[in-house]
Design a protein around this motif. Structure first.
Motif, mmCIF file in Angstrom:
data_model
loop_
_atom_site.group_PDB
_atom_site.id
_atom_site.type_symbol
_atom_site.label_atom_id
_atom_site.label_comp_id
_atom_site.label_asym_id
_atom_site.label_seq_id
_atom_site.Cartn_x
_atom_site.Cartn_y
_atom_site.Cartn_z
ATOM 1 N N MET A 1 52.252 46.406 8.905
ATOM 2 C CA MET A 1 52.263 45.197 9.733
ATOM 3 C C MET A 1 51.412 44.134 9.080
ATOM 4 O O MET A 1 50.328 44.411 8.571
ATOM 5 N N GLU A 2 51.901 42.902 9.122
ATOM 6 C CA GLU A 2 51.275 41.792 8.429
ATOM 7 C C GLU A 2 50.471 40.894 9.357
ATOM 8 O O GLU A 2 50.858 40.689 10.503
ATOM 9 N N TYR A 3 49.353 40.392 8.837
ATOM 10 C CA TYR A 3 48.497 39.405 9.494
ATOM 11 C C TYR A 3 47.962 38.529 8.367
ATOM 12 O O TYR A 3 47.951 38.966 7.217
ATOM 13 N N ASP B 1 62.025 35.565 8.428
ATOM 14 C CA ASP B 1 60.880 36.145 7.707
ATOM 15 C C ASP B 1 61.204 37.532 7.172
ATOM 16 O O ASP B 1 60.819 37.884 6.064
ATOM 17 N N GLU B 2 61.967 38.332 7.940
ATOM 18 C CA GLU B 2 62.235 39.690 7.449
ATOM 19 C C GLU B 2 63.288 39.684 6.337
ATOM 20 O O GLU B 2 63.187 40.434 5.370
ATOM 21 N N GLY B 3 64.308 38.847 6.462
ATOM 22 C CA GLY B 3 65.350 38.816 5.439
ATOM 23 C C GLY B 3 64.825 38.297 4.113
ATOM 24 O O GLY B 3 65.076 38.886 3.050
ATOM 25 N N LEU B 4 64.067 37.197 4.165
ATOM 26 C CA LEU B 4 63.511 36.656 2.922
ATOM 27 C C LEU B 4 62.495 37.637 2.328
ATOM 28 O O LEU B 4 62.433 37.825 1.110
ATOM 29 N N THR B 5 61.719 38.284 3.207
ATOM 30 C CA THR B 5 60.742 39.267 2.730
ATOM 31 C C THR B 5 61.430 40.483 2.114
ATOM 32 O O THR B 5 61.001 41.004 1.078
ATOM 33 N N GLU B 6 62.517 40.930 2.721
ATOM 34 C CA GLU B 6 63.264 42.056 2.147
ATOM 35 C C GLU B 6 63.859 41.669 0.789
ATOM 36 O O GLU B 6 63.871 42.475 -0.145
ATOM 37 N N SER C 1 68.211 42.064 11.070
ATOM 38 C CA SER C 1 67.052 41.247 10.713
ATOM 39 C C SER C 1 66.510 41.560 9.324
ATOM 40 O O SER C 1 65.813 40.736 8.737
ATOM 41 N N TYR C 2 66.790 42.751 8.812
ATOM 42 C CA TYR C 2 66.193 43.174 7.542
ATOM 43 C C TYR C 2 67.252 43.317 6.449
ATOM 44 O O TYR C 2 67.390 42.491 5.564
ATOM 45 N N SER C 3 68.021 44.430 6.521
ATOM 46 C CA SER C 3 68.863 44.755 5.367
ATOM 47 C C SER C 3 70.053 43.819 5.226
ATOM 48 O O SER C 3 70.455 43.473 4.110
ATOM 49 N N TYR D 1 54.165 45.695 -0.983
ATOM 50 C CA TYR D 1 54.778 44.446 -1.446
ATOM 51 C C TYR D 1 55.404 43.693 -0.272
ATOM 52 O O TYR D 1 55.271 42.473 -0.144
ATOM 53 N N HIS D 2 56.095 44.437 0.591
ATOM 54 C CA HIS D 2 56.766 43.813 1.745
ATOM 55 C C HIS D 2 55.749 43.071 2.617
ATOM 56 O O HIS D 2 55.938 41.895 2.947
ATOM 57 N N GLU D 3 54.670 43.754 2.976
ATOM 58 C CA GLU D 3 53.706 43.121 3.893
ATOM 59 C C GLU D 3 53.008 41.950 3.227
ATOM 60 O O GLU D 3 52.748 40.929 3.867
ATOM 61 N N ILE D 4 52.708 42.076 1.943
ATOM 62 C CA ILE D 4 52.050 40.956 1.256
ATOM 63 C C ILE D 4 53.028 39.795 1.114
ATOM 64 O O ILE D 4 52.641 38.624 1.206
ATOM 65 N N SER D 5 54.310 40.098 0.960
ATOM 66 C CA SER D 5 55.313 39.034 0.923
ATOM 67 C C SER D 5 55.312 38.217 2.212
ATOM 68 O O SER D 5 55.599 37.015 2.205
ATOM 69 N N HIS D 6 54.964 38.870 3.320
ATOM 70 C CA HIS D 6 54.876 38.132 4.591
ATOM 71 C C HIS D 6 53.749 37.098 4.575
ATOM 72 O O HIS D 6 53.702 36.240 5.456
ATOM 73 N N MET D 7 52.822 37.172 3.606
ATOM 74 C CA MET D 7 51.799 36.121 3.532
ATOM 75 C C MET D 7 52.471 34.764 3.281
ATOM 76 O O MET D 7 51.959 33.727 3.690
HETATM 77 ZN ZN LIG Z 1 58.523 42.660 7.609
#
Ligand SMILES: [Zn+2]
Length: 660
Positions: free
Chosen positions: A398-400, A443-448, A503-505, A420-426
């Motif tokens: 989980m990202e913050y 946010d999830e699609g671009l992060t994926e 939302s993701y894949s 990598y995924h969670e840091i991408s959420h930065m």
């Molecule tokens: Zn995510």
């Protein structure tokens, strides 16, 4: 969303003379019934987006407008965590600045910890605690009374019902000031509260006895934006967050010997860390190598933290700017690795806090360093002074802002990928502040998408974009579980695969298709432009669509509607290859409803290859087959989409060879 109604309207436009009646919602079925394929329709802008463009807060090119504004807040928070009693106590002073042109007759505040309160509407199961107990609420120094009212983010008509009062329902609080908050005004909100920290088997925060992770733990101002006014939707579990920008000064009091990782930069290292720990951190700030800041043997008061001697606790003070939230993790069991990452012209510290029995975590700081640098190169330089990864309660990742919580058991590649995924959420949604609840796919699609790029570079032998490594898309794409991405995150079937899939894949492979359609240079130029334009602002999907079209200089409505508004699948197949003396003709059949260009490579007997690209114009005219002419010569092999950009759900019909 009203996409099905738009579909009918678009069919009316496209099929001009054909008498049209309401089509069944199942587009695949309607194609069979009428032998007319569904045609992608224009993206229609909601009225509030059109109004924002008229007001100059947004533009039709996808850039923020000259009149764009965001409201901000400055949080001064003192928090005390008592691990023995599992209680968090906090006092906050929030100075909220109204930069909008509107007069605010109430303030909306999230109390998301109330998702754990008995009786609150949820779409995830939780271990119930009491939620957040408010000890005091005051506005501009006046203590407010509690009113018994439902809180909503719908526009409020008429005068505030109860001046100098506040009301809490579900996960939200409304504060009714004695006098409205005029444009340009700043108000001071004081809140004191406490709650029991939820145990393990909860989500996104909590404690397991050894590690505590505090997210959604303080009263947070809701977003007031140019599109909705207040946008404060209840937190029900699945749908994530929409958060405004702020500056945070947070002091966290924990027992001596407990290490703290948090959003922001530690302001008082001399008060909490021994000199040797500080020296090792200074070294980490200058090096690419991983520095052991606190080893297993160096844990505890007097060795890791200073010895509080006369008092059993230490207070850690953190400062963070331009962040949309604040979270922290703490444990007496953590060891601490650190290094630093190149972020443009600067270096950002990278911290990893974990329990030593989690042996794979010895590479965590390295994974985090790679992620920060890779994403800084691909998008914009990481804008914060540090990034912290903490291991904790079993919840996945989980990202913050500046910190991520990762729990559960992984293999090495799994730990790399989640890091990598969670840091991408930065970058998204922490810097590019999307509305995750309404548009989770952004946010999830671009992060994926980023995650596959990161995997591709960290594990070159893996071929992250191979459909075999995009299994979750190919499990559900074109099946009854396929679902549109443009849907509110709390409005998918509860416990079904649809929300995560859509939302993701699904957006991950759709963005990869867009990259194949536009080419790397244009795709990444558009992606970077979007991130640059909307850093520290709140874009909608329309701002993303318009920015890509602006940079690519082409209309892509057919792509957006097919990829994100519908549950259509793609299956291109080679129907026929006929050769004559003057050339060869390949007939490509489009067997499903998602429109994509034909990307074709033909190989000749002498080993030479010819590539052909046929746009979607043929499909837009309603055809189901397209003929692709090739130059004269002996064609020995034809392959559709050999670089595997397109989300073709059946690749068994993509190759033709002369031997057949
Ligand atoms: Zn995510």
């Amino acid at each position: 969303m009203n996409d099905r109604c738009i579909l009918v309207a678009a069919l009316l436009l496209v099929l001009l003379a054909v008498p049209v009646q309401a089509q069944p919602a199942d587009a695949e079925r309607s194609a069979t019934m009428t032998e007319r394929r569904p045609i992608p329709y224009p993206v229609t802008l909601p009225a509030n987006v059109q109004q924002a463009i008229a007001n100059g807060t947004r533009t039709a090119s996808g850039a923020p407008g000259p009149n764009y504004w965001t409201n901000t807040a400055h949080y001064d928070i003192e928090a005390t965590l008592n691990p023995a009693s599992e209680m968090l106590r906090g006092e906050a002073t929030i100075r909220y600045h109204n930069a909008s042109p509107d007069t605010l007759r109430r303030l909306l505040v999230h109390l998301r910890q109330n998702v754990y309160r008995d009786g609150v509407v949820r779409n995830r199961s939780v271990a119930v605690t009491g939620g957040m107990i408010l000890d005091r609420v005051a506005l501009n120094g006046t203590t407010l009374d509690a009113a018994n009212m439902q809180v909503s983010d719908e526009p409020m008509r008429g005068d505030p019902p109860v001046p100098n009062a506040y009301a809490v329902s579900d996960t939200r609080m409304a504060v009714y000031p004695g006098a409205p908050v005029a444009p340009g005004d700043t108000v001071r909100l004081d809140v004191a509260w406490h709650f029991e920290v939820p145990g393990p088997n909860n989500f996104r925060m909590g404690q397991d006895g050894e590690t505590f992770y505090l997210g959604y733990w303080y009263p947070q101002m809701a977003v007031y934006d140019d599109l909705h006014g207040w946008r404060a939707q209840p937190y029900q579990g699945d749908g994530e967050f929409y958060m405004p920008w702020g500056t945070y000064d947070v002091s966290i009091t924990v027992p001596e010997g407990w290490l703290v990782g948090a959003t922001g930069t530690l302001q008082n290292p001399d008060d909490v860390l021994t000199e040797s720990v500080q020296a090792r951190l200074d070294r980490a700030a200058q090096t690419d190598s991983i520095v052991t800041v606190v080893s297993e043997q160096q844990r505890g008061a007097g060795s890791a933290t200073v010895d509080a001697s006369d008092r059993p606790t230490l207070t850690w003070r953190f400062h963070a700017e331009d962040v949309r939230d604040f979270a922290f993790g703490t444990s007496a069991q953590y060891v601490w690795d650190a290094t630093s990452a190149e972020t443009g012209d600067e270096r950002a510290l990278v911290h990893s806090l974990y329990r030593p029995e989690k042996t794979l975590w010895t590479r965590s700081a390295e994974y985090a360093q790679f992620s920060v640098e890779h994403l800084s190169d691909m998008l914009i330089a990481y804008p914060y002074p540090q990034m912290t990864v903490v291991e904790g309660i079993s919840i996945g990742g989980m990202e913050y802002p500046m910190i991520t919580l990762i729990g559960g058991d992984y293999d090495a590649q799994g730990l790399f990928s989640v890091t990598y995924h969670e840091i991408s959420h930065m970058w998204i949604p922490m810097v590019v502040g999307t509305d995750e609840k309404t548009y989770a796919w952004m946010d999830e699609g671009l992060t994926e998408f980023n995650e596959s790029e990161g995997e591709d570079d960290f594990y070159p032998e893996m071929d992250a974009w191979d459909p075999a490594n995009q299994g979750s898309y190919y499990r559900y794409g074109g099946t009854p579980n396929d679902a549109p991405s443009m849907r509110h995150a709390d409005r998918y079937p509860v416990h079904g695969p649809e929300r995560v899939y859509a939302s993701y894949s699904k957006p991950r492979v759709m963005l990869h298709a867009l990259r194949g359609i536009l080419g790397d240079d244009t795709f990444f130029a558009a992606y970077r432009t979007f991130v640059e334009r909307w850093a520290f602002k709140h874009p909608t999907p329309y701002d993303l669509f318009h920015t890509v079209e602006d940079v690519a200089e082409r209309d892509l409505d057919w792509f957006w509607t097919g990829a994100f508004y519908e549950a259509w699948a793609l299956d291109h197949s080679i129907q026929d290859v006929t050769s004559a003396s003057d050339g060869t003709t390949v007939t490509v059949a489009d067997r499903r409803n998602l429109m994509m260009p034909v990307l074709l490579t033909a190989t000749y007997a002498d080993g030479s290859t010819v590539q052909r690209r046929v746009g979607v114009g043929t499909w837009m005219e309603g055809a189901r087959t397209a003929e692709v002419p090739l130059p004269a010569g002996t064609v020995t092999r034809v392959e559709l989409d050999p670089e595997q950009f397109l989300p073709d759900v059946d690749r068994s019909n993509n190759v033709w060879t002369a031997d057949e």
